[in-house]
Scaffold this motif. Structure first.
Motif, PDB file in Angstrom:
ATOM      1  N   ILE A  10       2.740   4.345 -12.403  1.00 52.40           N
ATOM      2  CA  ILE A  10       2.635   3.686 -11.098  1.00 52.40           C
ATOM      3  C   ILE A  10       3.882   2.879 -10.797  1.00 52.40           C
ATOM      4  CG2 ILE A  10       1.426   1.868  -9.819  1.00 52.40           C
ATOM      5  CD1 ILE A  10      -1.163   2.863 -11.171  1.00 52.40           C
ATOM      6  N   HIS A  11       4.278   2.009 -11.716  1.00 52.66           N
ATOM      7  CA  HIS A  11       5.383   1.096 -11.433  1.00 52.66           C
ATOM      8  C   HIS A  11       6.738   1.803 -11.456  1.00 52.66           C
ATOM      9  CE1 HIS A  11       2.953  -2.487 -11.214  1.00 52.66           C
ATOM     10  NE2 HIS A  11       2.334  -2.149 -12.324  1.00 52.66           N
ATOM     11  N   SER A  12       6.950   2.711 -12.388  1.00 56.69           N
ATOM     12  CA  SER A  12       8.243   3.395 -12.450  1.00 56.69           C
ATOM     13  C   SER A  12       8.428   4.332 -11.261  1.00 56.69           C
ATOM     14  CB  SER A  12       8.392   4.158 -13.764  1.00 56.69           C
ATOM     15  OG  SER A  12       7.375   5.128 -13.907  1.00 56.69           O
ATOM     16  N   PHE A  13       7.370   5.062 -10.866  1.00 60.99           N
ATOM     17  CA  PHE A  13       7.512   5.992  -9.752  1.00 60.99           C
ATOM     18  C   PHE A  13       7.489   5.277  -8.393  1.00 60.99           C
ATOM     19  CE2 PHE A  13       6.947   9.117 -12.977  1.00 60.99           C
ATOM     20  CZ  PHE A  13       7.553  10.260 -12.487  1.00 60.99           C
ATOM     21  N   THR A  14       6.921   4.089  -8.331  1.00 58.41           N
ATOM     22  CA  THR A  14       7.059   3.283  -7.119  1.00 58.41           C
ATOM     23  C   THR A  14       8.516   2.867  -6.938  1.00 58.41           C
ATOM     24  OG1 THR A  14       4.797   2.434  -7.314  1.00 58.41           O
ATOM     25  CG2 THR A  14       6.304   1.196  -5.922  1.00 58.41           C
TER      26      THR A  14
ATOM     27  N   VAL B 208      11.687   4.929   9.925  1.00 54.53           N
ATOM     28  CA  VAL B 208      11.610   3.478   9.736  1.00 54.53           C
ATOM     29  C   VAL B 208      10.167   3.019   9.612  1.00 54.53           C
ATOM     30  CG1 VAL B 208      12.030   1.255  10.863  1.00 54.53           C
ATOM     31  CG2 VAL B 208      13.831   2.985  10.824  1.00 54.53           C
ATOM     32  N   CYS B 209       9.256   3.630  10.364  1.00 54.92           N
ATOM     33  CA  CYS B 209       7.835   3.258  10.303  1.00 54.92           C
ATOM     34  C   CYS B 209       7.265   3.489   8.902  1.00 54.92           C
ATOM     35  CB  CYS B 209       7.025   4.041  11.332  1.00 54.92           C
ATOM     36  SG  CYS B 209       7.273   3.495  13.023  1.00 54.92           S
ATOM     37  N   VAL B 210       7.576   4.644   8.305  1.00 56.06           N
ATOM     38  CA  VAL B 210       7.103   4.941   6.945  1.00 56.06           C
ATOM     39  C   VAL B 210       7.691   3.940   5.962  1.00 56.06           C
ATOM     40  CG1 VAL B 210       7.118   6.639   5.089  1.00 56.06           C
ATOM     41  CG2 VAL B 210       6.799   7.383   7.427  1.00 56.06           C
ATOM     42  N   ILE B 211       8.974   3.658   6.097  1.00 55.50           N
ATOM     43  CA  ILE B 211       9.646   2.722   5.188  1.00 55.50           C
ATOM     44  C   ILE B 211       9.054   1.323   5.336  1.00 55.50           C
ATOM     45  CG2 ILE B 211      11.852   1.588   4.721  1.00 55.50           C
ATOM     46  CD1 ILE B 211      13.178   4.296   5.513  1.00 55.50           C
ATOM     47  N   LEU B 212       8.759   0.913   6.568  1.00 56.50           N
ATOM     48  CA  LEU B 212       8.160  -0.407   6.808  1.00 56.50           C
ATOM     49  C   LEU B 212       6.782  -0.521   6.172  1.00 56.50           C
ATOM     50  CD1 LEU B 212       9.147  -1.270  10.503  1.00 56.50           C
ATOM     51  CD2 LEU B 212       9.881  -2.434   8.405  1.00 56.50           C
ATOM     52  N   VAL B 213       5.980   0.537   6.281  1.00 59.86           N
ATOM     53  CA  VAL B 213       4.646   0.519   5.656  1.00 59.86           C
ATOM     54  C   VAL B 213       4.786   0.317   4.156  1.00 59.86           C
ATOM     55  CG1 VAL B 213       2.627   1.928   5.095  1.00 59.86           C
ATOM     56  CG2 VAL B 213       3.492   1.894   7.423  1.00 59.86           C
ATOM     57  N   PHE B 214       5.715   1.032   3.545  1.00 54.03           N
ATOM     58  CA  PHE B 214       5.900   0.947   2.096  1.00 54.03           C
ATOM     59  C   PHE B 214       6.359  -0.445   1.679  1.00 54.03           C
ATOM     60  CE2 PHE B 214       8.711   1.327  -1.625  1.00 54.03           C
ATOM     61  CZ  PHE B 214       7.827   1.875  -2.541  1.00 54.03           C
TER      62      PHE B 214
ATOM     63  N   TYR C 241      -0.071   0.755  -0.300  1.00 58.27           N
ATOM     64  CA  TYR C 241       1.340   1.084  -0.555  1.00 58.27           C
ATOM     65  C   TYR C 241       1.498   2.173  -1.604  1.00 58.27           C
ATOM     66  CZ  TYR C 241       2.473  -1.440  -4.974  1.00 58.27           C
ATOM     67  OH  TYR C 241       2.574  -1.855  -6.269  1.00 58.27           O
ATOM     68  N   ILE C 242       0.424   2.511  -2.302  1.00 54.71           N
ATOM     69  CA  ILE C 242       0.476   3.637  -3.236  1.00 54.71           C
ATOM     70  C   ILE C 242      -0.040   4.916  -2.580  1.00 54.71           C
ATOM     71  CG2 ILE C 242      -0.705   4.550  -5.288  1.00 54.71           C
ATOM     72  CD1 ILE C 242      -0.181   2.000  -6.674  1.00 54.71           C
ATOM     73  N   LEU C 243      -1.007   4.806  -1.655  1.00 50.24           N
ATOM     74  CA  LEU C 243      -1.660   5.984  -1.083  1.00 50.24           C
ATOM     75  C   LEU C 243      -1.024   6.458   0.221  1.00 50.24           C
ATOM     76  CD1 LEU C 243      -5.407   4.955  -1.596  1.00 50.24           C
ATOM     77  CD2 LEU C 243      -3.930   6.212  -3.138  1.00 50.24           C
ATOM     78  N   VAL C 244      -0.645   5.527   1.078  1.00 50.18           N
ATOM     79  CA  VAL C 244      -0.212   5.905   2.429  1.00 50.18           C
ATOM     80  C   VAL C 244       1.151   6.590   2.463  1.00 50.18           C
ATOM     81  CG1 VAL C 244       0.340   5.032   4.743  1.00 50.18           C
ATOM     82  CG2 VAL C 244      -1.697   4.199   3.553  1.00 50.18           C
ATOM     83  N   PRO C 245       2.201   6.084   1.784  1.00 52.34           N
ATOM     84  CA  PRO C 245       3.489   6.792   1.832  1.00 52.34           C
ATOM     85  C   PRO C 245       3.426   8.246   1.369  1.00 52.34           C
ATOM     86  CG  PRO C 245       3.822   4.567   1.042  1.00 52.34           C
ATOM     87  CD  PRO C 245       2.339   4.764   1.118  1.00 52.34           C
ATOM     88  N   PRO C 246       2.757   8.590   0.237  1.00 53.76           N
ATOM     89  CA  PRO C 246       2.655  10.013  -0.120  1.00 53.76           C
ATOM     90  C   PRO C 246       1.911  10.843   0.916  1.00 53.76           C
ATOM     91  CG  PRO C 246       2.147   8.649  -2.023  1.00 53.76           C
ATOM     92  CD  PRO C 246       2.225   7.730  -0.847  1.00 53.76           C
ATOM     93  N   PHE C 247       1.027  10.199   1.670  1.00 52.72           N
ATOM     94  CA  PHE C 247       0.294  10.878   2.741  1.00 52.72           C
ATOM     95  C   PHE C 247       1.174  11.066   3.981  1.00 52.72           C
ATOM     96  CE2 PHE C 247      -2.039   9.715   6.682  1.00 52.72           C
ATOM     97  CZ  PHE C 247      -2.745  10.890   6.882  1.00 52.72           C
ATOM     98  N   LEU C 248       1.975  10.056   4.316  1.00 51.08           N
ATOM     99  CA  LEU C 248       2.784  10.109   5.537  1.00 51.08           C
ATOM    100  C   LEU C 248       4.101  10.863   5.363  1.00 51.08           C
ATOM    101  CD1 LEU C 248       2.424   6.502   7.056  1.00 51.08           C
ATOM    102  CD2 LEU C 248       1.377   8.616   7.878  1.00 51.08           C
ATOM    103  N   ASN C 249       4.694  10.779   4.183  1.00 47.07           N
ATOM    104  CA  ASN C 249       6.027  11.378   3.987  1.00 47.07           C
ATOM    105  C   ASN C 249       6.098  12.862   4.352  1.00 47.07           C
ATOM    106  OD1 ASN C 249       7.115   8.946   3.198  1.00 47.07           O
ATOM    107  ND2 ASN C 249       6.862   9.332   1.014  1.00 47.07           N
ATOM    108  N   PRO C 250       5.143  13.714   3.918  1.00 45.97           N
ATOM    109  CA  PRO C 250       5.222  15.130   4.304  1.00 45.97           C
ATOM    110  C   PRO C 250       5.095  15.336   5.812  1.00 45.97           C
ATOM    111  CG  PRO C 250       3.608  14.804   2.547  1.00 45.97           C
ATOM    112  CD  PRO C 250       3.990  13.461   3.029  1.00 45.97           C
TER     113      PRO C 250
END
Length: 319
Positions: A106-110, A247-253, A282-291
């Motif tokens: 979790i921490h290293s891949f974040t 920027v929106c995805v980056i801001l969420v993260f 912050y662990i679930l939403v970016p992998p969902f939004l990035n694609p």
């Protein structure tokens, strides 16, 4: 005088509590979490497959996107399946070593996620601000080196986490008030002062996150300056739309990750369920939004996905 007992009791298992105060909603919370995980897996695997097959997509932007997709797959898979078992099957127990392993991933891949966001921002900066030299600046070898640096940074700075926790004695409760094995949630269970260990974790997360966020902000500031200087208004709006979604995805993260870090340091009055829920975001939403943002909204990938789907249909019809 009897010899001192220097043994350090280590629990065989921990107990993941879930989201405190919302236990009665766990089954319902699992539904959107599972949906996001399915979209994340399908979306990121699709991006990897399309970029691998289509040679025209072997460009810096898409190579960095593949690195981000692999990171998203590992990050979401290291948390979501175990979390859904907790929500739906009430499987609260987790082995001590499995907990430390999950924490490392979790921490290293974040940290890697943050690094690849920065790498993609640099790529966009070079592509928009210096397009004539884009291919000469970001060569294949430099892209590989950047990827290796991001991976090594994440591993180097966060591999001490499980090692440090392995050395601590745990003689208090075995209950982790969280949905996954977060470092700060586990270190609180130690029955000795772990102030230095906590400071190390918070310092590393703060330094890496803030440095990446500042460099990304600077990159997009230069990008916006170049976009506003474009002679065509249509081109400006198109570039702004693309940059805006990124920027929106980056801001969420960064906003949710920053909230979680500062809550550990200053937010003593923040309700536990609010903190844990945002830590999950912050662990679930970016992998969902990035694609969706980086993949589906990118014309080249969208066109290649459409061609692949049409070829599959033609193949089935001909059979």
């Amino acid at each position: 005088m009897p010899p001192l007992n220097t043994s350090r009791p280590t629990p065989i298992t921990f107990v993941l509590l879930g989201i405190p105060g919302l236990e009665h909603l766990h089954a319902w919370i699992g539904i959107p979490f599972c949906s996001m995980y399915v979209v994340a897996v399908v979306g990121n695997v699709t991006i990897l497959a399309v970029v691998r097959v289509e040679r025209s997509l072997h460009e810096p932007m898409f190579l960095f996107l593949c690195m981000l997709s692999v990171t998203d797959l590992v990050l979401s898979t290291s948390t979501l399946p175990r979390m859904l078992c907790l929500f739906w099957l009430r499987a609260h127990d987790i082995a001590f070593d499995a907990c430390l392993t999950q924490m490392f991933f979790i921490h290293s891949f974040t940290a890697m996620e943050s690094g690849f966001f920065l790498a993609m921002a640099i790529d966009r900066y070079v592509a928009i601000c210096d397009p004539l030299h884009h291919s000469t600046i970001l060569t294949r070898s430099r892209i590989i080196i950047m990827g290796i640096i991001v991976v090594c940074r994440g591993v180097a700075f966060f591999s001490p986490h499980p090692i440090l926790l392995k050395q601590l004695p745990y003689c208090r409760t075995r209950i982790i008030a969280h949905t996954y094995c977060e470092f700060m949630a586990v270190v609180k269970l130690a029955c000795m002062d772990a102030g230095a260990t906590k400071s190390y974790s918070l310092s590393m997360a703060s330094i890496i996150g803030s440095c990446d966020a500042v460099l990304i902000a600077v990159s997009y500031a230069f990008i916006l300056r170049s976009v506003f200087r474009l002679p065509s208004r249509e081109a400006s709006f198109k570039a702004l739309g693309t940059c805006g979604s990124h920027v929106c995805v980056i801001l969420v993260f960064y906003s949710t990750a920053g909230f979680s870090i500062f809550t550990h340091r200053f937010g003593k009055n923040v309700p536990a369920h609010v903190h844990i829920f945002i830590a999950n975001i912050y662990i679930l939403v970016p992998p969902f939004l990035n694609p969706i943002v980086y993949g589906v909204r990118t014309k080249k990938i969208r066109e290649n996905i459409r061609e692949c789907v049409l070829q599959l249909f033609k193949t089935k019809i001909s059979q």
